[in-house]
Write a protein that holds these residues in place. Sequence first.
Motif, PDB file in Angstrom:
ATOM      1  N   LEU A 105      23.581 -44.533  13.261  1.00 19.63           N
ATOM      2  CA  LEU A 105      22.629 -44.689  13.866  1.00 19.63           C
ATOM      3  C   LEU A 105      22.346 -45.922  13.955  1.00 19.63           C
ATOM      4  O   LEU A 105      21.858 -46.986  15.360  1.00 19.63           O
ATOM      5  CB  LEU A 105      21.774 -44.644  12.364  1.00 19.63           C
ATOM      6  CG  LEU A 105      20.701 -43.456  12.351  1.00 19.63           C
ATOM      7  CD1 LEU A 105      19.376 -43.834  11.344  1.00 19.63           C
ATOM      8  CD2 LEU A 105      20.295 -42.732  13.637  1.00 19.63           C
ATOM      9  N   LEU A 119      24.313 -46.244  17.407  1.00 20.30           N
ATOM     10  CA  LEU A 119      23.907 -45.215  18.213  1.00 20.30           C
ATOM     11  C   LEU A 119      22.907 -46.935  19.110  1.00 20.30           C
ATOM     12  O   LEU A 119      22.519 -46.870  20.303  1.00 20.30           O
ATOM     13  CB  LEU A 119      22.749 -44.432  17.770  1.00 20.30           C
ATOM     14  CG  LEU A 119      21.482 -44.265  18.547  1.00 20.30           C
ATOM     15  CD1 LEU A 119      21.569 -43.862  20.077  1.00 20.30           C
ATOM     16  CD2 LEU A 119      20.743 -43.273  17.977  1.00 20.30           C
ATOM     17  N   GLU A 152       7.672 -37.476  21.582  1.00 18.54           N
ATOM     18  CA  GLU A 152       8.007 -36.634  20.354  1.00 18.54           C
ATOM     19  C   GLU A 152       7.955 -36.783  19.043  1.00 18.54           C
ATOM     20  O   GLU A 152       7.756 -36.030  17.948  1.00 18.54           O
ATOM     21  CB  GLU A 152       9.081 -37.942  20.266  1.00 18.54           C
ATOM     22  CG  GLU A 152      10.155 -37.600  21.561  1.00 18.54           C
ATOM     23  CD  GLU A 152      10.251 -36.724  22.086  1.00 18.54           C
ATOM     24  OE1 GLU A 152      10.551 -35.067  21.687  1.00 18.54           O
ATOM     25  OE2 GLU A 152      10.375 -36.630  23.502  1.00 18.54           O
ATOM     26  N   THR A 161       7.287 -32.993  16.689  1.00 17.15           N
ATOM     27  CA  THR A 161       7.651 -32.561  15.327  1.00 17.15           C
ATOM     28  C   THR A 161       7.517 -32.547  14.174  1.00 17.15           C
ATOM     29  O   THR A 161       7.383 -31.178  13.394  1.00 17.15           O
ATOM     30  CB  THR A 161       8.629 -34.362  15.346  1.00 17.15           C
ATOM     31  OG1 THR A 161       9.624 -35.154  15.362  1.00 17.15           O
ATOM     32  CG2 THR A 161       9.214 -34.397  13.354  1.00 17.15           C
ATOM     33  N   VAL A 196      15.042 -30.331  13.455  1.00 17.94           N
ATOM     34  CA  VAL A 196      15.494 -31.153  13.361  1.00 17.94           C
ATOM     35  C   VAL A 196      16.416 -31.908  15.110  1.00 17.94           C
ATOM     36  O   VAL A 196      15.959 -33.419  15.166  1.00 17.94           O
ATOM     37  CB  VAL A 196      17.005 -30.832  12.592  1.00 17.94           C
ATOM     38  CG1 VAL A 196      18.571 -31.486  13.305  1.00 17.94           C
ATOM     39  CG2 VAL A 196      16.980 -31.105  12.173  1.00 17.94           C
ATOM     40  N   TYR A 197      16.025 -31.485  15.555  1.00 21.13           N
ATOM     41  CA  TYR A 197      16.251 -31.373  17.348  1.00 21.13           C
ATOM     42  C   TYR A 197      14.888 -32.117  17.826  1.00 21.13           C
ATOM     43  O   TYR A 197      15.420 -33.471  18.470  1.00 21.13           O
ATOM     44  CB  TYR A 197      16.229 -30.335  18.255  1.00 21.13           C
ATOM     45  CG  TYR A 197      15.900 -30.054  19.157  1.00 21.13           C
ATOM     46  CD1 TYR A 197      17.574 -30.382  19.778  1.00 21.13           C
ATOM     47  CD2 TYR A 197      15.162 -31.228  20.782  1.00 21.13           C
ATOM     48  CE1 TYR A 197      18.140 -30.769  21.340  1.00 21.13           C
ATOM     49  CE2 TYR A 197      15.801 -31.400  22.089  1.00 21.13           C
ATOM     50  CZ  TYR A 197      17.056 -30.931  22.356  1.00 21.13           C
ATOM     51  OH  TYR A 197      16.657 -30.593  23.371  1.00 21.13           O
ATOM     52  N   GLU A 198      13.810 -32.085  17.172  1.00 15.63           N
ATOM     53  CA  GLU A 198      12.425 -33.009  17.714  1.00 15.63           C
ATOM     54  C   GLU A 198      12.505 -34.206  16.920  1.00 15.63           C
ATOM     55  O   GLU A 198      12.309 -34.904  17.634  1.00 15.63           O
ATOM     56  CB  GLU A 198      11.127 -32.275  17.499  1.00 15.63           C
ATOM     57  CG  GLU A 198      11.171 -30.719  18.675  1.00 15.63           C
ATOM     58  CD  GLU A 198      11.627 -31.211  19.959  1.00 15.63           C
ATOM     59  OE1 GLU A 198      10.922 -32.465  20.758  1.00 15.63           O
ATOM     60  OE2 GLU A 198      11.142 -29.873  20.541  1.00 15.63           O
ATOM     61  N   THR A 199      13.154 -34.679  15.685  1.00 15.58           N
ATOM     62  CA  THR A 199      13.048 -35.444  14.847  1.00 15.58           C
ATOM     63  C   THR A 199      13.994 -36.339  15.447  1.00 15.58           C
ATOM     64  O   THR A 199      14.458 -37.733  15.618  1.00 15.58           O
ATOM     65  CB  THR A 199      13.424 -35.228  13.062  1.00 15.58           C
ATOM     66  OG1 THR A 199      12.035 -34.267  13.078  1.00 15.58           O
ATOM     67  CG2 THR A 199      13.211 -36.214  12.824  1.00 15.58           C
ATOM     68  N   SER A 200      15.312 -35.708  15.648  1.00 10.58           N
ATOM     69  CA  SER A 200      16.389 -37.217  17.205  1.00 10.58           C
ATOM     70  C   SER A 200      15.654 -37.113  17.643  1.00 10.58           C
ATOM     71  O   SER A 200      16.496 -38.197  17.972  1.00 10.58           O
ATOM     72  CB  SER A 200      17.297 -36.018  16.632  1.00 10.58           C
ATOM     73  OG  SER A 200      18.116 -35.261  15.614  1.00 10.58           O
ATOM     74  N   ASP A 201      14.918 -36.270  18.830  1.00 13.04           N
ATOM     75  CA  ASP A 201      14.523 -37.128  19.942  1.00 13.04           C
ATOM     76  C   ASP A 201      13.798 -38.766  19.757  1.00 13.04           C
ATOM     77  O   ASP A 201      13.702 -39.307  20.559  1.00 13.04           O
ATOM     78  CB  ASP A 201      13.768 -35.856  20.819  1.00 13.04           C
ATOM     79  CG  ASP A 201      14.067 -35.061  21.160  1.00 13.04           C
ATOM     80  OD1 ASP A 201      15.467 -35.464  21.284  1.00 13.04           O
ATOM     81  OD2 ASP A 201      14.040 -34.003  22.019  1.00 13.04           O
ATOM     82  N   ILE A 231      13.932 -40.330  16.772  1.00  9.71           N
ATOM     83  CA  ILE A 231      14.285 -41.330  16.603  1.00  9.71           C
ATOM     84  C   ILE A 231      15.007 -41.960  17.539  1.00  9.71           C
ATOM     85  O   ILE A 231      15.126 -43.323  17.447  1.00  9.71           O
ATOM     86  CB  ILE A 231      14.991 -40.838  15.227  1.00  9.71           C
ATOM     87  CG1 ILE A 231      14.633 -40.282  14.076  1.00  9.71           C
ATOM     88  CG2 ILE A 231      16.089 -41.818  14.525  1.00  9.71           C
ATOM     89  CD1 ILE A 231      15.246 -39.600  13.355  1.00  9.71           C
ATOM     90  N   TYR A 232      15.668 -40.982  18.681  1.00  8.57           N
ATOM     91  CA  TYR A 232      16.096 -41.390  19.343  1.00  8.57           C
ATOM     92  C   TYR A 232      14.712 -43.100  19.890  1.00  8.57           C
ATOM     93  O   TYR A 232      15.640 -44.278  20.432  1.00  8.57           O
ATOM     94  CB  TYR A 232      17.111 -40.567  20.531  1.00  8.57           C
ATOM     95  CG  TYR A 232      17.160 -41.517  21.829  1.00  8.57           C
ATOM     96  CD1 TYR A 232      17.918 -42.028  22.303  1.00  8.57           C
ATOM     97  CD2 TYR A 232      16.474 -41.301  23.200  1.00  8.57           C
ATOM     98  CE1 TYR A 232      18.320 -42.553  23.347  1.00  8.57           C
ATOM     99  CE2 TYR A 232      16.794 -41.824  23.885  1.00  8.57           C
ATOM    100  CZ  TYR A 232      17.386 -42.192  24.232  1.00  8.57           C
ATOM    101  OH  TYR A 232      17.836 -42.896  25.488  1.00  8.57           O
TER     102      TYR A 232
END
Length: 213
Positions: free
Chosen positions: A110, A113, A148, A152, A165-170, A172-173
Motif C-alpha cells: 500500500l 502503491l 466503489e 463493495t 476482494v476485487y471491489e474492495t481493491s477498487d 482502496i485504490y
Amino acid sequence: MEIDFEKLGGLVPAIIQDATTKNVLMLGFMNEEAYRKTIDTGKVTFWSRTRNCLWTKGETSGNYLNLVSIQNDCDHDTLLVKVNPIGPTCHTGTDTCWGETNESNPLLFLTELQDFIEKRHEEMPEGSYTTKLFKDGVNKMAQKVGEEALETVIEATNGSNDKLVYETSDMIYHLIVLLTSKGLRIEDIAKELQKRHDPNWDLQRRMKKAMEK
C-alpha cells in the motif's frame, strides 16, 4: 564511511536484510578487505572465522546477496547490509538462517502503491487513468470512492468473496488517489487506527468532546 574494525579485532558484525521484504536473512562478519570487495563487486563478501579467509556468499551455490546499500550504526562497529538475495540465504536451504520464509507483508505494498500514485500526481502523464482522476478534481474523486464503496457493499451482501476482494481493491485504490490529492497518506489512516486501538482512546475522545461543549 567510518567503520571501527579494531574494536572486535579487525571484524564487524554485518546484519543482512532483504531490501524488499525487510526480513533479516543472516548475520556474518566483515573485515576491511571483505567490506571493500563487497563495495567493489556489488556482491556481499564476508570473512570466514572458521576457514580464516574471504568468502563471497553464493560463490559455490549461486545464491548471491546482491548489494543494495550499507549503513553503519551509531558506534561505527555494526553494519546493516540491505540486499536483493538470489535464492535461499542459509546453507541448509532455508530462506533465512532462522528457518523463516522470506516473504513480504502484502500491506507494505500500500505504501509502494501510494508512492506510485504520488509520482503520477507529480508527472501527470497523458493516457493514465490516475492522471484523469486527478484532473477530474476532488468532487469526482470522492464520488468515485462512494461508487466503489457501494459496489463493495453489494458484493459483501449478495456476491462472492472473490468479487468482494476485487471491489474492495477498487475502493482502496480510489481512496488512496483521493488521499493523495489532499496531501495525505495511507499511513495517516493507519496511525489514526493505531491511536484508536489504545484502550484509553475512547475515554480520551469522550473527555475531549465534553471539554468542547
